[in-house]
Design an enzyme around this catalytic site. Structure first.
Site, PDB file in Angstrom:
ATOM      1  N   LYS A  35       1.004  -0.907  -0.026  1.00 34.62           N
ATOM      2  CA  LYS A  35       0.139   0.112  -0.077  1.00 34.62           C
ATOM      3  C   LYS A  35       0.821   1.240  -0.025  1.00 34.62           C
ATOM      4  O   LYS A  35       0.507   2.297  -0.599  1.00 34.62           O
ATOM      5  CB  LYS A  35      -0.939   0.106   1.147  1.00 34.62           C
ATOM      6  CG  LYS A  35      -2.140  -1.088   1.123  1.00 34.62           C
ATOM      7  CD  LYS A  35      -3.254  -0.764   1.851  1.00 34.62           C
ATOM      8  CE  LYS A  35      -4.567  -1.668   1.631  1.00 34.62           C
ATOM      9  NZ  LYS A  35      -5.782  -1.581   2.728  1.00 34.62           N
ATOM     10  N   LYS A  70      -5.062  -9.999  -6.845  1.00 39.77           N
ATOM     11  CA  LYS A  70      -6.534 -10.464  -6.062  1.00 39.77           C
ATOM     12  C   LYS A  70      -7.558  -9.630  -6.349  1.00 39.77           C
ATOM     13  O   LYS A  70      -7.138  -8.334  -6.523  1.00 39.77           O
ATOM     14  CB  LYS A  70      -6.083 -10.389  -4.424  1.00 39.77           C
ATOM     15  CG  LYS A  70      -5.952  -9.095  -3.635  1.00 39.77           C
ATOM     16  CD  LYS A  70      -6.123  -9.178  -2.298  1.00 39.77           C
ATOM     17  CE  LYS A  70      -5.737  -7.878  -1.800  1.00 39.77           C
ATOM     18  NZ  LYS A  70      -5.581  -7.553  -0.218  1.00 39.77           N
ATOM     19  N   LYS A  79     -11.017  -3.815  -3.597  1.00 39.70           N
ATOM     20  CA  LYS A  79     -11.629  -2.359  -3.899  1.00 39.70           C
ATOM     21  C   LYS A  79     -10.861  -1.214  -4.502  1.00 39.70           C
ATOM     22  O   LYS A  79     -11.281  -0.404  -5.069  1.00 39.70           O
ATOM     23  CB  LYS A  79     -12.166  -2.045  -2.227  1.00 39.70           C
ATOM     24  CG  LYS A  79     -13.117  -2.652  -1.712  1.00 39.70           C
ATOM     25  CD  LYS A  79     -13.262  -2.330  -0.311  1.00 39.70           C
ATOM     26  CE  LYS A  79     -13.862  -3.342   0.543  1.00 39.70           C
ATOM     27  NZ  LYS A  79     -13.521  -3.103   1.987  1.00 39.70           N
TER      28      LYS A  79
HETATM   29  P1  TYM Z   1     -10.643  -5.673   3.970  1.00 36.87           P
HETATM   30  O1  TYM Z   1     -11.690  -4.730   4.289  1.00 36.87           O
HETATM   31  O2  TYM Z   1      -9.673  -5.430   3.002  1.00 36.87           O
HETATM   32  O3  TYM Z   1     -11.428  -7.163   3.585  1.00 36.87           O
HETATM   33  C1  TYM Z   1     -12.505  -7.698   4.510  1.00 36.87           C
HETATM   34  C2  TYM Z   1     -12.240  -9.289   4.551  1.00 36.87           C
HETATM   35  O4  TYM Z   1     -12.442  -9.739   3.030  1.00 36.87           O
HETATM   36  C3  TYM Z   1     -11.375 -10.546   2.899  1.00 36.87           C
HETATM   37  N1  TYM Z   1     -10.846 -10.374   1.262  1.00 36.87           N
HETATM   38  C4  TYM Z   1     -10.624 -11.412   0.403  1.00 36.87           C
HETATM   39  N2  TYM Z   1     -11.073 -12.877   0.613  1.00 36.87           N
HETATM   40  C5  TYM Z   1     -11.035 -13.430  -0.590  1.00 36.87           C
HETATM   41  N3  TYM Z   1     -10.452 -12.927  -1.837  1.00 36.87           N
HETATM   42  C6  TYM Z   1     -10.335 -11.555  -2.052  1.00 36.87           C
HETATM   43  N4  TYM Z   1      -9.937 -10.957  -3.134  1.00 36.87           N
HETATM   44  C7  TYM Z   1     -10.365 -10.841  -0.914  1.00 36.87           C
HETATM   45  N5  TYM Z   1     -10.264  -9.456  -0.767  1.00 36.87           N
HETATM   46  C8  TYM Z   1     -10.500  -9.101   0.586  1.00 36.87           C
HETATM   47  C9  TYM Z   1     -10.225  -9.966   3.646  1.00 36.87           C
HETATM   48  O5  TYM Z   1      -9.315 -11.093   3.625  1.00 36.87           O
HETATM   49  C10 TYM Z   1     -11.097  -9.766   4.879  1.00 36.87           C
HETATM   50  O6  TYM Z   1     -11.139 -10.805   5.760  1.00 36.87           O
HETATM   51  N6  TYM Z   1      -7.292  -5.325   7.631  1.00 36.87           N
HETATM   52  C11 TYM Z   1      -8.715  -5.791   7.440  1.00 36.87           C
HETATM   53  C12 TYM Z   1      -9.958  -5.370   8.195  1.00 36.87           C
HETATM   54  C13 TYM Z   1      -9.671  -5.710   9.864  1.00 36.87           C
HETATM   55  C14 TYM Z   1      -9.675  -6.925  10.268  1.00 36.87           C
HETATM   56  C15 TYM Z   1      -9.295  -6.704  11.812  1.00 36.87           C
HETATM   57  C16 TYM Z   1     -10.030  -8.370  10.028  1.00 36.87           C
HETATM   58  C17 TYM Z   1      -9.440  -4.926  10.619  1.00 36.87           C
HETATM   59  N7  TYM Z   1      -9.132  -5.374  12.017  1.00 36.87           N
HETATM   60  C18 TYM Z   1      -9.360  -7.677  12.691  1.00 36.87           C
HETATM   61  C19 TYM Z   1     -10.029  -9.299  10.946  1.00 36.87           C
HETATM   62  C20 TYM Z   1      -9.790  -8.973  12.446  1.00 36.87           C
HETATM   63  C21 TYM Z   1      -8.900  -5.508   6.179  1.00 36.87           C
HETATM   64  O7  TYM Z   1      -8.497  -4.309   5.556  1.00 36.87           O
HETATM   65  O8  TYM Z   1     -10.074  -6.162   5.263  1.00 36.87           O
END
Ligand code: TYM
Length: 339
Positions: A115, A201, A204
């Site tokens: 990032k 992957k 967003k």
């Molecule tokens: P975020 O918002 O990017 O994504 C949310 C969830 O979606 C999953 N994900 C995917 N899974 C499969 N294929 C993909 N292409 C894909 N893109 C996203 C992510 O693995 C995630 O589970 N840092 C985290 C948010 C967060 C969090 C936490 C998660 C903050 N604190 C504590 C778990 C526990 C994030 O940015 O996810």
């Protein structure tokens, strides 16, 4: 069983979020209920400010994400649904944990490298310390299970390292403050790939909307995105080995399998030999069929802003109460006087 997970409310949630994480949030509500456990799902709005953002958009998309999660089946009567900004304990515990997290550990985080890109010096401090907040998010509630996609595995390993070091450094052996959380990663849909590039992957942050299926896309848009998805000229193989080296084809087959509730082998035995001219419309139709009910519920729920705010307020109250003892224990373990 204490299930905790978060999702950033920036941008529109997509099929990767759904198949990698949200579907497991919904399933785990039943598992938790059956074992007398509890699920907490939150919108990681504090994480969202680590990147440039528009404040008006953040508040709007926070409410939209609540509507999306409920539309997908997260039930605010069974799971605690809230946003971090209304539970100050997340930020408080993060600070306490920054005393335990090591620079070397954070320097290894691939998401920071991705990032921040070439502009490391210009990246926000929040982007660098983000994984410590993520550790606080789960450790605050003594999480045992954390449903996430594959890209969050490294952050969860860091959370375990922080918990372990804090327990070792500050707690008697028989009274650790933190539970070590386990990531729950779906075996077949841990990493849904971009529709335009099978090596990236689905995300967003990709500038091209054609690279992803948003959960709120209309039927026409879904059909068009799948029609235009990048593939190769070969027909589908009849066996899994034939997908090797064909990332785009493998991605579409795994999406089909996940939505149909079938294995890759079953999908290939049914569709093997078909060209993409035939398989793509079948996949598009399956997507439309599965996403239409989510879309309808989302459009209904998003209209009622007061109801969405009430869900977040009530969720935040419950989450604050659940997290309070752990936060207090962490302050005490560190020798911080609280009166
Ligand atoms: P975020 O918002 O990017 O994504 C949310 C969830 O979606 C999953 N994900 C995917 N899974 C499969 N294929 C993909 N292409 C894909 N893109 C996203 C992510 O693995 C995630 O589970 N840092 C985290 C948010 C967060 C969090 C936490 C998660 C903050 N604190 C504590 C778990 C526990 C994030 O940015 O996810």
């Amino acid at each position: 069983m204490r299930v905790v997970s978060g999702i950033q409310p920036t941008g529109k949630p997509h099929l990767g979020n759904y198949l990698g994480a949200i579907r497991n949030y919904v399933r785990m509500q039943d598992d938790a209920e059956a074992t007398g456990g509890q699920c907490l799902y939150f919108l990681a709005d504090l994480h969202a400010i680590s990147m440039p953002h528009d404040p008006a958009e953040l508040s709007a998309s926070t409410r939209e994400m609540v509507a999306t999660l409920v539309a997908c089946g997260v039930d605010p009567d069974r799971a605690i649904l809230f946003n971090q900004a209304q539970v100050p304990a997340h930020a408080q515990l993060q600070w306490l944990l920054t005393g335990t997290a090591r620079m070397g550990w954070l320097n290894r985080m691939t998401q920071f490298k991705d990032k921040s890109g070439k502009n490391r010096e210009g990246a926000s401090i929040a982007l660098f310390t983000y994984p410590v907040l993520q550790a606080a998010d789960v450790l605050l509630y003594q999480a045992t299970h954390v449903p996430v996609g594959d890209d969050q595995k490294q952050h969860l390993e860091l959370a375990r390292d922080i918990a372990q070091k804090f327990n070792n450094d500050f707690c008697p052996e028989d009274a650790p403050v933190f539970t070590l959380p386990d990531p729950i990663i779906p075996p077949d849909t841990a990493r849904i790939m971009s529709l335009r590039d099978g090596s990236a992957k689905m995300s967003k942050s990709n500038p091209s909307d054609m690279s992803r299926i948003n959960l709120t896309d209309e039927a026409d848009t879904i059909m068009q995105k799948i029609r235009k998805a990048r593939t190769d000229p070969e027909p589908l193989p009849s066996e899994e080995a034939g997908l090797e080296g064909r990332a785009e084809a493998a991605n579409l087959v795994s999406i089909y399998a996940a939505l149909a509730g079938a294995s890759t082998a079953q999908v290939l035995s049914e569709h093997g030999g078909e060209g993409f001219g035939k398989f793509k419309p079948a996949l598009g139709e399956l997507l439309v069929e599965k996403l239409a009910p989510i879309n309808d519920r989302f459009n209904e729920l998003r209209k009622d802003r007061a109801a969405l705010d009430a869900i977040l307020r009530q969720g935040a109250e419950k989450a604050s109460a659940l997290g309070a003892p752990t936060l207090e224990a962490a302050y005490n373990a560190l020798g911080l006087v609280r009166g």
